[in-house]
Structures are given as structure tokens and as C-alpha cells.
Motif scaffolding. Structure first.
Motif, PDB file in Angstrom:
ATOM      1  N   SER A   1      -7.424  -5.830 -16.257  1.00 51.10           N
ATOM      2  CA  SER A   1      -7.715  -4.508 -15.790  1.00 51.10           C
ATOM      3  C   SER A   1      -6.552  -3.854 -15.766  1.00 51.10           C
ATOM      4  N   CYS A   2      -5.254  -4.291 -16.328  1.00 50.64           N
ATOM      5  CA  CYS A   2      -4.061  -3.406 -16.556  1.00 50.64           C
ATOM      6  C   CYS A   2      -4.356  -2.385 -17.407  1.00 50.64           C
ATOM      7  N   SER A   3      -3.291  -1.242 -17.516  1.00 44.27           N
ATOM      8  CA  SER A   3      -3.616  -0.172 -18.193  1.00 44.27           C
ATOM      9  C   SER A   3      -3.112  -0.639 -19.679  1.00 44.27           C
ATOM     10  N   ARG A   4      -3.723  -0.073 -20.669  1.00 43.54           N
ATOM     11  CA  ARG A   4      -3.445  -0.143 -21.890  1.00 43.54           C
ATOM     12  C   ARG A   4      -1.988   0.243 -22.364  1.00 43.54           C
ATOM     13  N   ASP A   5      -1.424   0.920 -21.416  1.00 44.29           N
ATOM     14  CA  ASP A   5      -0.045   1.524 -21.673  1.00 44.29           C
ATOM     15  C   ASP A   5       1.088   0.530 -21.420  1.00 44.29           C
ATOM     16  N   ILE A   6       0.518  -0.377 -20.802  1.00 40.66           N
ATOM     17  CA  ILE A   6       1.602  -1.204 -20.498  1.00 40.66           C
ATOM     18  C   ILE A   6       1.618  -2.332 -21.691  1.00 40.66           C
ATOM     19  N   ASP A   7       3.244  -2.472 -22.105  1.00 40.36           N
ATOM     20  CA  ASP A   7       3.542  -3.175 -23.308  1.00 40.36           C
ATOM     21  C   ASP A   7       3.677  -4.730 -23.014  1.00 40.36           C
TER      22      ASP A   7
ATOM     23  N   SER B   1       0.902  -0.868  -0.101  1.00 36.22           N
ATOM     24  CA  SER B   1       0.010   0.102   0.055  1.00 36.22           C
ATOM     25  C   SER B   1       0.764   1.042   0.076  1.00 36.22           C
ATOM     26  N   SER B   2       2.081   1.155   0.886  1.00 38.07           N
ATOM     27  CA  SER B   2       2.726   2.330   0.943  1.00 38.07           C
ATOM     28  C   SER B   2       3.633   2.581  -0.438  1.00 38.07           C
ATOM     29  N   LEU B   3       3.956   1.358  -1.062  1.00 41.20           N
ATOM     30  CA  LEU B   3       4.767   1.491  -2.366  1.00 41.20           C
ATOM     31  C   LEU B   3       3.762   2.099  -3.452  1.00 41.20           C
ATOM     32  N   ALA B   4       2.228   1.739  -3.380  1.00 36.71           N
ATOM     33  CA  ALA B   4       1.443   2.071  -4.467  1.00 36.71           C
ATOM     34  C   ALA B   4       1.204   3.522  -3.886  1.00 36.71           C
ATOM     35  N   ARG B   5       1.341   4.137  -3.158  1.00 37.67           N
ATOM     36  CA  ARG B   5       1.349   5.753  -2.775  1.00 37.67           C
ATOM     37  C   ARG B   5       2.496   6.358  -3.460  1.00 37.67           C
ATOM     38  N   LEU B   6       3.476   5.637  -3.540  1.00 40.03           N
ATOM     39  CA  LEU B   6       4.576   6.114  -4.229  1.00 40.03           C
ATOM     40  C   LEU B   6       4.670   5.938  -5.868  1.00 40.03           C
ATOM     41  N   GLY B   7       3.661   5.350  -6.427  1.00 39.91           N
ATOM     42  CA  GLY B   7       3.482   4.974  -7.885  1.00 39.91           C
ATOM     43  C   GLY B   7       4.155   3.736  -8.261  1.00 39.91           C
ATOM     44  N   ILE B   8       4.774   3.038  -7.474  1.00 42.01           N
ATOM     45  CA  ILE B   8       5.684   2.020  -7.901  1.00 42.01           C
ATOM     46  C   ILE B   8       5.087   0.669  -8.161  1.00 42.01           C
ATOM     47  N   VAL B   9       4.055   0.524  -7.536  1.00 43.03           N
ATOM     48  CA  VAL B   9       2.871  -0.657  -7.532  1.00 43.03           C
ATOM     49  C   VAL B   9       1.576  -0.300  -7.392  1.00 43.03           C
ATOM     50  N   THR B  10       0.799  -1.382  -8.412  1.00 45.81           N
ATOM     51  CA  THR B  10      -0.559  -1.162  -8.223  1.00 45.81           C
ATOM     52  C   THR B  10      -0.932  -2.823  -7.510  1.00 45.81           C
ATOM     53  N   VAL B  11      -1.759  -2.443  -6.614  1.00 51.24           N
ATOM     54  CA  VAL B  11      -1.975  -3.485  -5.554  1.00 51.24           C
ATOM     55  C   VAL B  11      -3.446  -3.738  -5.256  1.00 51.24           C
TER      56      VAL B  11
ATOM     57  N   PHE C   1       9.118 -23.138 -17.318  1.00 52.57           N
ATOM     58  CA  PHE C   1       9.476 -21.588 -17.429  1.00 52.57           C
ATOM     59  C   PHE C   1       8.302 -20.623 -17.115  1.00 52.57           C
ATOM     60  N   LYS C   2       8.672 -19.446 -17.321  1.00 51.13           N
ATOM     61  CA  LYS C   2       7.724 -18.490 -16.832  1.00 51.13           C
ATOM     62  C   LYS C   2       7.698 -17.484 -18.083  1.00 51.13           C
ATOM     63  N   SER C   3       6.606 -16.771 -18.129  1.00 54.22           N
ATOM     64  CA  SER C   3       6.203 -16.022 -19.438  1.00 54.22           C
ATOM     65  C   SER C   3       6.087 -14.451 -19.321  1.00 54.22           C
ATOM     66  N   VAL C   4       6.622 -13.843 -20.297  1.00 53.14           N
ATOM     67  CA  VAL C   4       6.527 -12.613 -20.556  1.00 53.14           C
ATOM     68  C   VAL C   4       5.574 -12.317 -22.030  1.00 53.14           C
ATOM     69  N   VAL C   5       4.547 -11.663 -21.737  1.00 54.51           N
ATOM     70  CA  VAL C   5       3.604 -11.703 -22.777  1.00 54.51           C
ATOM     71  C   VAL C   5       3.046 -10.140 -23.145  1.00 54.51           C
ATOM     72  N   ARG C   6       2.499 -10.059 -24.438  1.00 52.77           N
ATOM     73  CA  ARG C   6       1.710  -8.893 -24.592  1.00 52.77           C
ATOM     74  C   ARG C   6       0.393  -8.985 -24.042  1.00 52.77           C
ATOM     75  N   PRO C   7      -0.072  -8.276 -22.981  1.00 57.30           N
ATOM     76  CA  PRO C   7      -1.057  -8.726 -22.068  1.00 57.30           C
ATOM     77  C   PRO C   7      -2.475  -8.588 -23.009  1.00 57.30           C
ATOM     78  N   GLU C   8      -2.608  -7.727 -24.066  1.00 57.00           N
ATOM     79  CA  GLU C   8      -3.822  -7.743 -24.899  1.00 57.00           C
ATOM     80  C   GLU C   8      -3.809  -8.861 -25.765  1.00 57.00           C
ATOM     81  N   ARG C   9      -2.813  -9.716 -25.876  1.00 60.96           N
ATOM     82  CA  ARG C   9      -2.982 -10.864 -26.783  1.00 60.96           C
ATOM     83  C   ARG C   9      -3.157 -12.122 -26.000  1.00 60.96           C
ATOM     84  N   VAL C  10      -3.269 -12.059 -24.766  1.00 60.54           N
ATOM     85  CA  VAL C  10      -3.823 -13.306 -23.932  1.00 60.54           C
ATOM     86  C   VAL C  10      -5.057 -13.601 -23.662  1.00 60.54           C
TER      87      VAL C  10
END
Length: 301
Positions: free
Chosen positions: A79-85, A47-57, A159-168
Motif C-alpha cells: 500500500s505504500c506510495s510509489r513515490d517512496i524510494d 493520529s496527530s502526527l498523521a494530521r501533520l503529514g509526518i506519519v501514515t498510520v 540485521f535489519k533491512s532497507v529495501v526498494r519496496p517495489e522489489r520485495v
């Protein structure tokens, strides 16, 4: 391209600031984190880090007859921002590690996703053991645990995955994304080949090139028993991680100091974050602030 990390956590207080600082040092732009009912101060810290704009929780409670990880991933995707690539879906005991010194994570992934046909990339695990530690000690995770299993260890096929969120469409399991369209590639840029027996989330080859996932699966025996053993699995019903899990993952065959070499930068970033947290107005949860202050002082000597 910007890069965010997506995760679900529960009671990860002891290592959470390091994990966030680590990825910030390597160029991660932000974090989207679901908290699954933490009671150890993790939620207050987030919550504190969210107030700093570092995380969304957000809070992800347990659901009847369903484990919380995949519902959390679904919520993050929708729900993630469309600005997230790009979104990297990992856990709090997993650290993304560039294998080329000086390369940032966004630089690496921007090069791989420059091809518009690529929708996801798979990154293999590198499993680290306890280093023979029985008890929790001072110091960073990446400093304390520097011995790992060899490349051919069967767990590394995960493995773990890195994705374009709008394509999942959704996540089949915490490792593998079901894509709307586009290519799922490995770190060599080739189309991902799944393991013929284990399938989704398990690759046919283990590739440690470009970026891999350092997986600190057990840490010390004390940390395992008080952490992962008690938490259980956020994805698999009735799975208890106990003696057999610890013994199977406590592999200390080889020394690897790549992550440890970044410890000074991570400590500096932790100190910067602490300064920002301390400067927040009085409504900042005192538990998070005081604990972090003490921990950073110990880490910095």
C-alpha cells in the motif's frame, strides 16, 4: 532518494516521539506505522502526527493463529506510495545511526542504492544494555543507555533491512526480505553472506560501518518488565521475553557516546514537533498533547 521508515508498534508512547524526532534529525522523510492495538496513547499520538503529514498510520489487529508483524509488513509493502524510494523496516527500540559524523541517512543510502542492481542492504545490530538502571528515569533513550556489548557479541549477527519496496516479494521474517530480483548487499557493498547455521536475517559477519542499528533491547529493568515483557513478540508465537532475555541482552561492556552526541538536536526537534501538535485544532487528542508537553518540558530542563 527519499527514505521512509516502516514499523509496527504497540504501547511505545514513552519513547515514540524521541524515535521519530531522532530519525527526522538524520534526514528520514516519513514514517509508515502499523499500530497493533496500543492502549497507552501511542495511537492518539500517531493520529496527530498523521494530521501533520509526518506519519501514515493504520491499525493492525491481532490475527487468529498468526502474529501481526509480517502481515503488517505485507500491508505496508503493498500500500505504500510509489513515490517512496527506500523503506527501512525497524522496530521502535531500534535507531539507525550513521557512523560518519555529519552524514545524513538519505545521503548514505542514496550512495549505496545508486547502483541499480542493489535492491536491499543489511544493517547489523549494536546491542545496548540497561546501564545498570533499575527504574525509568527522565532523559532520552540515547542519553540514558550508552553502554553496549562488544562487536563479537553473537546477537550482533542479526540485521535489519532497507529495501526498494517495489522489489520485495515478502518478508521471510522481520529481518530478511525475499526479493523479486536484485542484489542484497552488506554495508561494504558486497553481496550479503548469510550465517551458515542461522540463515535468513543473520549475517555471517558483523559489520559496523556506514550505518548500523542501535538496538535498545532492554532499557531499564522497570521499562523492560512493563514494556517488552508484557508485549511479547509481534513475530514469534508463544515467545515470552522474560528473565533469560533480559540477562542475555543486558550487556554493558563498552561505552559508546555516538548516539548521545545527537541528543541536543533531537530535543530541539521534539520541541518543534510539540509546538506543531499544540497548534492543531481542538479535535487533537488531549492525552497525547498534554503528555508530550510535559515530557518535552522535562527533557529541555
Amino acid at each position: 532518494m527519499n527514505l521512509y521508515i516502516a514499523a509496527i508498534i504497540k504501547d511505545e508512547y514513552a519513547g515514540l516521539l524521541e524515535w521519530i524526532a531522532w530519525h527526522r534529525v538524520l534526514g528520514v522523510d516519513g514514517f509508515v506505522i502499523a499500530d497493533n492495538g496500543s492502549r497507552d496513547g501511542s495511537r492518539e499520538l500517531l493520529s496527530s502526527l498523521a494530521r501533520l503529514g509526518i506519519v501514515t498510520v493504520f491499525d493492525q489487529p491481532d490475527l487468529e493463529n498468526q502474529k501481526p508483524q509480517l502481515p503488517a509488513y505485507e500491508r505496508i509493502l503493498r500500500s505504500c506510495s510509489r513515490d517512496i524510494d527506500l523503506l527501512a523496516f525497524i522496530d521502535a527500540d531500534e535507531f539507525l545511526l550513521p557512523l560518519t559524523p555529519g552524514e545524513s541517512l538519505p545521503d548514505y543510502f542514496s550512495a549505496r542504492f545508486q547502483d541499480e542492481s542493489v535492491s536491499a542492504i543489511a544493517l547489523n545490530w549494536s546491542n545496548f544494555g540497561s546501564n545498570g538502571e533499575l527504574f525509568a528515569e527522565e532523559g532520552l533513550v540515547v542519553e540514558r543507555f550508552t553502554r553496549r556489548a562488544p562487536l563479537k557479541f553473537n546477537v550482533h549477527h542479526n540485521f535489519k533491512s532497507v529495501v526498494r519496496p517495489e522489489r520485495v516479494n515478502h518478508f521471510h521474517n522481520p529481518h530478511y526480505a525475499n526479493l523479486r530480483y536484485g542484489r542484497y548487499i552488506d554495508v561494504q557493498g558486497n553481496d550479503l553472506v548469510l550465517h551458515p547455521r542461522h540463515g535468513y536475517g543473520v549475517s555471517n559477519e558483523v559489520l559496523w560501518e556506514g550505518v548500523r542499528v542501535n538496538h535498545y533491547a532492554v532499557k531499564s529493568l522497570e521499562e523492560f518488565l512493563l514494556g517488552k515483557h508484557l508485549r511479547g513478540s509481534a513475530a514469534t508465537a508463544n515467545r515470552v521475553k522474560h528473565k533469560a532475555y533480559f540477562k542475555a541482552h543486558d550487556r554493558n561492556d563498552e561505552t559508546c557516546l555516538l548516539a548521545a552526541s545527537l541528543a541536543p538536536q533531537v530535543k530541539e526537534e521534539m520541541a518543534r514537533l510539540q509546538e506543531q501538535l499544540a497548534a492543531l485544532p481542538e479535535e487533537t487528542p488531549q492525552k497525547a498533547s498534554s503528555w508530550l508537553g510535559n515530557r518535552v518540558k522535562k527533557l529541555m530542563g
